[in-house]
Design a protein around this motif. Structure first.
Motif, PDB file in Angstrom:
ATOM      1  N   ALA A 297      33.512 -66.441  12.128  1.00  0.00           N
ATOM      2  CA  ALA A 297      34.333 -66.277  10.930  1.00  0.00           C
ATOM      3  C   ALA A 297      34.006 -64.936  10.294  1.00  0.00           C
ATOM      4  CB  ALA A 297      34.082 -67.407   9.943  1.00  0.00           C
ATOM      5  N   GLU A 298      35.023 -64.252   9.812  1.00  0.00           N
ATOM      6  CA  GLU A 298      34.817 -62.922   9.243  1.00  0.00           C
ATOM      7  C   GLU A 298      33.997 -62.974   7.958  1.00  0.00           C
ATOM      8  OE1 GLU A 298      37.472 -59.017   7.912  1.00  0.00           O
ATOM      9  OE2 GLU A 298      38.449 -60.972   8.165  1.00  0.00           O
ATOM     10  N   ASN A 299      34.318 -63.923   7.085  1.00  0.00           N
ATOM     11  CA  ASN A 299      33.653 -64.017   5.783  1.00  0.00           C
ATOM     12  C   ASN A 299      33.993 -65.370   5.162  1.00  0.00           C
ATOM     13  OD1 ASN A 299      36.349 -63.648   4.919  1.00  0.00           O
ATOM     14  ND2 ASN A 299      36.051 -61.422   4.724  1.00  0.00           N
ATOM     15  N   VAL A 300      33.552 -65.569   3.912  1.00  0.00           N
ATOM     16  CA  VAL A 300      33.811 -66.843   3.237  1.00  0.00           C
ATOM     17  C   VAL A 300      35.311 -67.076   3.058  1.00  0.00           C
ATOM     18  CG1 VAL A 300      33.503 -68.113   1.072  1.00  0.00           C
ATOM     19  CG2 VAL A 300      31.568 -66.902   2.091  1.00  0.00           C
ATOM     20  N   ALA A 301      36.047 -66.019   2.757  1.00  0.00           N
ATOM     21  CA  ALA A 301      37.501 -66.171   2.580  1.00  0.00           C
ATOM     22  C   ALA A 301      38.159 -66.660   3.861  1.00  0.00           C
ATOM     23  CB  ALA A 301      38.108 -64.841   2.138  1.00  0.00           C
ATOM     24  N   ALA A 302      37.730 -66.134   4.992  1.00  0.00           N
ATOM     25  CA  ALA A 302      38.279 -66.581   6.275  1.00  0.00           C
ATOM     26  C   ALA A 302      37.913 -68.032   6.539  1.00  0.00           C
ATOM     27  CB  ALA A 302      37.776 -65.684   7.395  1.00  0.00           C
ATOM     28  N   ALA A 303      36.641 -68.372   6.347  1.00  0.00           N
ATOM     29  CA  ALA A 303      36.197 -69.747   6.592  1.00  0.00           C
ATOM     30  C   ALA A 303      36.927 -70.737   5.696  1.00  0.00           C
ATOM     31  CB  ALA A 303      34.686 -69.846   6.380  1.00  0.00           C
ATOM     32  N   SER A 304      37.215 -70.313   4.465  1.00  0.00           N
ATOM     33  CA  SER A 304      37.883 -71.211   3.513  1.00  0.00           C
ATOM     34  C   SER A 304      39.322 -71.504   3.895  1.00  0.00           C
ATOM     35  CB  SER A 304      37.838 -70.599   2.109  1.00  0.00           C
ATOM     36  OG  SER A 304      36.497 -70.472   1.666  1.00  0.00           O
ATOM     37  N   ARG A 305      39.903 -70.721   4.778  1.00  0.00           N
ATOM     38  CA  ARG A 305      41.265 -71.003   5.235  1.00  0.00           C
ATOM     39  C   ARG A 305      41.298 -72.212   6.173  1.00  0.00           C
ATOM     40  NH1 ARG A 305      44.739 -65.675   6.588  1.00  0.00           N
ATOM     41  NH2 ARG A 305      46.359 -67.232   6.159  1.00  0.00           N
ATOM     42  N   VAL A 306      40.168 -72.505   6.795  1.00  0.00           N
ATOM     43  CA  VAL A 306      40.089 -73.628   7.726  1.00  0.00           C
ATOM     44  C   VAL A 306      39.312 -74.794   7.133  1.00  0.00           C
ATOM     45  CG1 VAL A 306      39.165 -74.359   9.970  1.00  0.00           C
ATOM     46  CG2 VAL A 306      40.372 -72.181   9.756  1.00  0.00           C
ATOM     47  N   PHE A 307      38.231 -74.488   6.414  1.00  0.00           N
ATOM     48  CA  PHE A 307      37.383 -75.521   5.830  1.00  0.00           C
ATOM     49  C   PHE A 307      37.680 -75.581   4.331  1.00  0.00           C
ATOM     50  CE2 PHE A 307      35.224 -73.538   9.456  1.00  0.00           C
ATOM     51  CZ  PHE A 307      35.250 -74.619  10.324  1.00  0.00           C
ATOM     52  N   ASP A 308      38.408 -76.599   3.936  1.00  0.00           N
ATOM     53  CA  ASP A 308      38.967 -76.730   2.596  1.00  0.00           C
ATOM     54  C   ASP A 308      37.887 -76.558   1.527  1.00  0.00           C
ATOM     55  OD1 ASP A 308      40.269 -77.436   0.287  1.00  0.00           O
ATOM     56  OD2 ASP A 308      40.953 -79.390   1.000  1.00  0.00           O
ATOM     57  N   PRO A 309      37.962 -75.513   0.684  1.00  0.00           N
ATOM     58  CA  PRO A 309      36.929 -75.300  -0.331  1.00  0.00           C
ATOM     59  C   PRO A 309      36.875 -76.389  -1.397  1.00  0.00           C
ATOM     60  CG  PRO A 309      38.749 -73.746  -0.615  1.00  0.00           C
ATOM     61  CD  PRO A 309      38.984 -74.450   0.691  1.00  0.00           C
ATOM     62  N   ALA A 310      37.921 -77.202  -1.486  1.00  0.00           N
ATOM     63  CA  ALA A 310      37.862 -78.342  -2.398  1.00  0.00           C
ATOM     64  C   ALA A 310      37.010 -79.468  -1.810  1.00  0.00           C
ATOM     65  CB  ALA A 310      39.277 -78.857  -2.685  1.00  0.00           C
ATOM     66  N   ARG A 311      36.771 -79.390  -0.524  1.00  0.00           N
ATOM     67  CA  ARG A 311      36.054 -80.442   0.181  1.00  0.00           C
ATOM     68  C   ARG A 311      34.676 -79.981   0.647  1.00  0.00           C
ATOM     69  NH1 ARG A 311      39.011 -83.583   5.234  1.00  0.00           N
ATOM     70  NH2 ARG A 311      37.529 -85.301   5.441  1.00  0.00           N
ATOM     71  N   TYR A 312      34.555 -78.686   0.956  1.00  0.00           N
ATOM     72  CA  TYR A 312      33.322 -78.172   1.551  1.00  0.00           C
ATOM     73  C   TYR A 312      32.774 -76.974   0.783  1.00  0.00           C
ATOM     74  CZ  TYR A 312      34.380 -80.935   5.743  1.00  0.00           C
ATOM     75  OH  TYR A 312      34.640 -81.954   6.618  1.00  0.00           O
ATOM     76  N   ALA A 313      31.445 -76.897   0.721  1.00  0.00           N
ATOM     77  CA  ALA A 313      30.759 -75.681   0.280  1.00  0.00           C
ATOM     78  C   ALA A 313      30.499 -74.829   1.519  1.00  0.00           C
ATOM     79  CB  ALA A 313      29.441 -76.036  -0.401  1.00  0.00           C
ATOM     80  N   ILE A 314      30.804 -73.544   1.438  1.00  0.00           N
ATOM     81  CA  ILE A 314      30.659 -72.638   2.576  1.00  0.00           C
ATOM     82  C   ILE A 314      29.362 -71.843   2.426  1.00  0.00           C
ATOM     83  CG2 ILE A 314      31.689 -70.757   3.890  1.00  0.00           C
ATOM     84  CD1 ILE A 314      33.354 -73.308   3.927  1.00  0.00           C
ATOM     85  N   VAL A 315      28.547 -71.845   3.487  1.00  0.00           N
ATOM     86  CA  VAL A 315      27.307 -71.075   3.536  1.00  0.00           C
ATOM     87  C   VAL A 315      27.382 -70.193   4.777  1.00  0.00           C
ATOM     88  CG1 VAL A 315      24.794 -71.186   3.686  1.00  0.00           C
ATOM     89  CG2 VAL A 315      26.041 -72.984   2.485  1.00  0.00           C
ATOM     90  N   MET A 316      27.155 -68.886   4.612  1.00  0.00           N
ATOM     91  CA  MET A 316      27.251 -67.979   5.754  1.00  0.00           C
ATOM     92  C   MET A 316      26.052 -67.052   5.816  1.00  0.00           C
ATOM     93  SD  MET A 316      31.312 -67.016   5.990  1.00  0.00           S
ATOM     94  CE  MET A 316      31.088 -66.340   7.633  1.00  0.00           C
TER      95      MET A 316
END
Length: 313
Positions: free
Chosen positions: A93-112
């Motif tokens: 994944a390029e960054n948090v913005a990219a990851a958030s397109r697939v892993f719903d930020p309302a459902r998941y916290a993103i750690v990179m």
């Protein structure tokens, strides 16, 4: 006719007998409140941990080495949602913005990983004009689950900003034992043996990985190493697997979740390179391993399919 006081009292007692007794029977028969036991609480949700290489996942449409349109991202989010996993390790994944397109930020916290990387050049292949983007490792953790982030495992980079570091977290799900997770993406191109051009790099990453495994095996929590290993660990006699699965220390007696199973994601490949590796303690809690495949005739939105394990506790 005259009725004395004693006779009147006897008469009242007799009348009460004929009134109260049938009423008591009636109440006993059907008019008493029915006590309904409370419904049992739903069974405790099992812990599910997945991994998915999302292949050059970009923050913007039409960029990166796997050019995607909005409908592709939407389809990938449906796949991620369908996993219904508590944690998803992801790669590329390029960054948090990219990851958030697939892993719903309302459902998941993103750690990179914090590694900035140094992407350069063009992609070649089917998109020769496209620019290479950052490929980073991370986790999507279901909101509501406590976790602790440890420093990234930069030793896996071997001093090269193009090599991925490892993302290291300890998950503390309510009502379950803590579990430590290391998300990785090793050097590509050394899928077996030691003769391929990429092998010196991948094989140099293994001592750093083994050092993390051995340290975790001495720790208090069960652990899992998962992600894109770029190595067919299940092949008989694989030297990488032999190096890390040495049972020294004791909890470094490892278990390969896909052992004895063949992937169905791409008919060209008969052995996994995306692995979920469990220590002895985590393996004792393992309930199931699964691979999520694209439907027949469906577009492959990534060149990898998600894999997952479920734990009893």
């Amino acid at each position: 006719m005259t009725i004395d006081v004693e006779e009147r009292s006897a008469h009242k007692r007799l009348m009460l007998k004929y009134i109260v007794a049938p009423l008591a029977l009636l109440l006993a028969a059907g008019c008493t409140p029915q006590i309904i036991p409370a419904s049992p609480e739903p069974a405790e949700r099992p812990l599910k941990i997945a991994s998915w290489n999302v292949e050059f996942l970009a923050a913007k449409d039409g960029t990166g080495c796997e050019v995607r349109a909005p409908e592709d991202y939407a389809a990938m989010r449906r796949i991620a949602d369908g996993l219904d996993a508590d944690v998803i390790a992801f790669q590329e994944a390029e960054n948090v913005a990219a990851a958030s397109r697939v892993f719903d930020p309302a459902r998941y916290a993103i750690v990179m990983e914090e590694r900035a990387g140094a992407p350069s050049g063009t992609c070649g292949g089917k998109h020769p004009e496209a620019q290479v983007i950052r490929q980073a490792v991370g986790f999507a953790v279901r909101k509501g689950i406590d976790f602790e982030r440890h420093p990234d495992v930069i030793s896996l980079m071997l001093g090269n900003p193009q090599l991925r570091s490892g993302v290291d977290i300890t998950l503390r799900p309510k009502g379950k034992a803590a579990i430590r997770l290391l998300g990785i993406h090793l050097k590509s191109g050394c899928f077996a043996g030691s003769e391929a051009k990429a092998c010196p790099v991948l094989l140099d990453q293994i001592p750093a990985l083994e050092a993390w495994i051995d340290a975790a095996a001495r720790g208090p929590d069960r652990f899992v190493v998962l992600g894109d290993w770029n190595r067919r660990l299940a092949l008989p006699g694989d030297t990488v697997w032999q190096d890390i699965d040495d049972a020294e220390p004791a909890y470094a007696d490892l278990h390969l979740a896909d052992e004895g199973k063949a992937p169905g994601c791409d008919p060209r490949y008969d052995s996994f390179i995306d692995h979920i590796v469990l220590d002895k303690r985590a393996a004792a809690d393992l309930s199931a391993f699964s691979e999520t495949r694209y439907a027949f005739g469906e577009k492959h939105y990534s060149d990898h399919c998600p894999v997952a394990v479920t734990f009893r506790r």
